[in-house]
Design a protein around this motif. Sequence first.
Motif, PDB file in Angstrom:
ATOM      1  N   HIS A 171      -7.121 -31.379  77.535  1.00 56.37           N
ATOM      2  CA  HIS A 171      -7.112 -30.028  77.495  1.00 56.37           C
ATOM      3  C   HIS A 171      -6.979 -29.539  76.126  1.00 56.37           C
ATOM      4  N   VAL A 172      -6.657 -30.277  75.160  1.00 55.75           N
ATOM      5  CA  VAL A 172      -6.246 -30.080  73.838  1.00 55.75           C
ATOM      6  C   VAL A 172      -7.732 -30.286  72.995  1.00 55.75           C
ATOM      7  N   LEU A 173      -8.608 -31.330  73.352  1.00 55.03           N
ATOM      8  CA  LEU A 173      -9.360 -31.744  72.810  1.00 55.03           C
ATOM      9  C   LEU A 173     -10.768 -31.058  73.491  1.00 55.03           C
ATOM     10  N   GLU A 187     -12.788 -28.737  70.443  1.00 52.49           N
ATOM     11  CA  GLU A 187     -14.313 -29.097  70.257  1.00 52.49           C
ATOM     12  C   GLU A 187     -14.971 -27.526  70.212  1.00 52.49           C
ATOM     13  N   ARG A 188     -14.846 -26.584  70.984  1.00 55.91           N
ATOM     14  CA  ARG A 188     -15.461 -25.447  70.977  1.00 55.91           C
ATOM     15  C   ARG A 188     -15.126 -24.693  69.728  1.00 55.91           C
ATOM     16  N   HIS A 189     -13.819 -24.704  69.439  1.00 55.59           N
ATOM     17  CA  HIS A 189     -13.299 -23.816  68.419  1.00 55.59           C
ATOM     18  C   HIS A 189     -13.890 -24.347  66.965  1.00 55.59           C
ATOM     19  N   MET A 190     -14.014 -25.637  66.803  1.00 52.32           N
ATOM     20  CA  MET A 190     -14.644 -26.262  65.819  1.00 52.32           C
ATOM     21  C   MET A 190     -15.993 -25.805  65.591  1.00 52.32           C
ATOM     22  N   PHE A 261      -8.885 -33.804  83.132  1.00 53.43           N
ATOM     23  CA  PHE A 261     -10.227 -34.234  83.476  1.00 53.43           C
ATOM     24  C   PHE A 261     -10.449 -35.405  82.255  1.00 53.43           C
ATOM     25  N   ASN A 262     -11.328 -36.193  82.415  1.00 53.73           N
ATOM     26  CA  ASN A 262     -11.943 -37.159  81.665  1.00 53.73           C
ATOM     27  C   ASN A 262     -13.021 -36.677  80.476  1.00 53.73           C
ATOM     28  N   PRO A 263     -12.819 -36.312  79.385  1.00 56.77           N
ATOM     29  CA  PRO A 263     -13.528 -35.494  78.351  1.00 56.77           C
ATOM     30  C   PRO A 263     -14.921 -36.389  78.179  1.00 56.77           C
ATOM     31  N   ASN A 264     -14.767 -37.659  78.477  1.00 56.80           N
ATOM     32  CA  ASN A 264     -16.043 -38.440  78.427  1.00 56.80           C
ATOM     33  C   ASN A 264     -17.263 -37.996  79.397  1.00 56.80           C
ATOM     34  N   ASP A 265     -16.594 -37.650  80.485  1.00 55.68           N
ATOM     35  CA  ASP A 265     -17.344 -37.029  81.552  1.00 55.68           C
ATOM     36  C   ASP A 265     -17.178 -35.694  81.920  1.00 55.68           C
ATOM     37  N   PRO A 266     -17.673 -34.603  80.889  1.00 54.91           N
ATOM     38  CA  PRO A 266     -17.633 -33.285  81.045  1.00 54.91           C
ATOM     39  C   PRO A 266     -17.623 -32.611  82.510  1.00 54.91           C
ATOM     40  N   ALA A 267     -18.337 -33.119  83.149  1.00 59.16           N
ATOM     41  CA  ALA A 267     -18.564 -32.704  84.540  1.00 59.16           C
ATOM     42  C   ALA A 267     -17.267 -32.798  85.264  1.00 59.16           C
ATOM     43  N   SER A 268     -16.428 -33.596  84.982  1.00 57.29           N
ATOM     44  CA  SER A 268     -15.027 -33.776  85.829  1.00 57.29           C
ATOM     45  C   SER A 268     -14.112 -32.666  85.587  1.00 57.29           C
ATOM     46  N   ALA A 269     -14.419 -31.760  84.516  1.00 56.23           N
ATOM     47  CA  ALA A 269     -13.684 -30.586  84.128  1.00 56.23           C
ATOM     48  C   ALA A 269     -13.790 -29.361  85.132  1.00 56.23           C
ATOM     49  N   LEU A 270     -14.960 -29.618  85.972  1.00 57.74           N
ATOM     50  CA  LEU A 270     -15.239 -28.679  87.108  1.00 57.74           C
ATOM     51  C   LEU A 270     -14.516 -28.750  88.340  1.00 57.74           C
TER      52      LEU A 270
END
Length: 569
Positions: A171-173, A187-190, A261-270
Amino acid sequence: MALAHENFAPPISLDGARKVRGNLTQARIRWMIFAIVLGFALVSARLVQLGMVVPDSTIEGQARDLITATRPPILDRNGLEMAVDIRVPSLFAEPRRIIDVEEAVQKLRTVIPDLDEKWLRDRLTGDKGFVWLKRELSPSIQERVMRLGIPGIDFITESKRFYPGMAEASHVLGSTNIDNQGIAGIERHMDGENVALLQELGLARGNALTPVELSIDMRTQHVMHEQLMDAMTRYQAIAAAGIMLDVHTGEVIALASVPDFNPNDPASALVKDSFNRITAGIFEPGSIFKTVTIAGALDSGAVSVSDQFDARFGVRFGRFTIDDFHGKHRILSLPEVYKYSSNIGTIRIMQAMGKEPYRQFLSTMGFDQRVPFELPEMRLPTVPKQLSEVGAATASFGHGLSVSPLHMAVAYAAFVNGGNYVPPTLYKRDLGEAESLYRRVLQPSTSDALRYLMRLNALEGSGSQMNKEALGYRVGGKTGTAEKVVDGRYSSSKVTNFFASAFPLDNPRYAMVIMVDEPKAENPQSGTTAGWNAGTVTGRIVQRVAPMLGIAPDFSEALDQALKPAGVY
């Protein structure tokens, strides 16, 4: 005469031939010059035309430089890598160069069988110059495809984001999409989300060329994430979350929310309920908000630490009566109101201050606006613009308004750091820079009184279970058990529990808020109120991370006695 004619005829004929040849030569030269000028004109016109044409720098609508660009690495405060780029091959085709579509389809599917045959045939048919076939493949797959020797099939090297810590700081990254563009979190903020606002607040950092250094300490982050996961199992909770920040600089040392979620699998954030509860969740904070009420009343001079309040009877509003959960039903001193978490006593304290000044104090503390912070996943709090008598009463003990745990963490930092509100940040920030952002919200004497009350509650009140877990580290804080609204009514069986704390209170350095959502009793001897879960989670985190953060244990009772204000016995 005949001789003369014969003698002069040849020269006349010769002169005429020379003249004809001269004219012809001149004509040829003129045509040659014209041809050269025309050639130069055509070349110049073509150069102008080419100069006016904008070259196609996109790949199926995406800029080539964005697709192939490398993102800067993200490091924690100690230089540990939290996010890095790796180079991966991606398969593309140039359909206009494909000689035999059917052969290409069959060969490619022997190496990448998950490519749909009809879809692949359609992609390879036509006169397009570029189409993606498969993104982010392994080098071994690349080698096998290249061995097929299919004309019009090739690879482009892309950057793929990799997060070594997996879900620990998800949730930070946040994460990136397949084009390596930030879609959530830091990442979005960057990539520029809310840059203008954050620059005004002094929060924008980093560029695409240098590593981005965060304030997060991955050692502390690991412990917090582990303890929150343990709380989910131990208390059979539906969610848990926590944040720790430096009270002097506003640097966030750890921030976690589970399920994650696992940021290596962005779909897991859903996946349902995997949102960031620290910033994107707002909750009725319950009794941890009593510290806010007491802070405002003390700072206004309406009450003092030595004052007493009548808590013998409930407070009536029309046909409704507000009572205490474990009422003493007697006259209570202000420290007793705090350590017994008396709703009645807290209402009396707010009433001594007045509902209008109290509502103004909530604005002073920033509870009615977004916390200035880098993460784009934020929700606005819901705090009534005006408070009725009953609205002010319920707000005084944390009901009838909803704020984020981030709001509470920033407030508690100000309560113990001498009274300065400092905007939180996920980037490293030195003390000098932080002090330039300070906004005074309390007098230092009020901060001293609050440190005493928070430590008292750990020693004698609802924070005692927490204190057993963190002996020697002088932690203090307040529990909050907020009943959830179910079908329009408060439910005693479904609660959200909080513990807001700071340590070490003899010289405060860190503030923390822990939330456990809908916990159940760990065993028959324990309960479901915040002291039994959010409190003990807090104690276990402090016990493990304090030595990492350079805080030594000290069991001297003199440290606690030194916190007691004059006039309190």
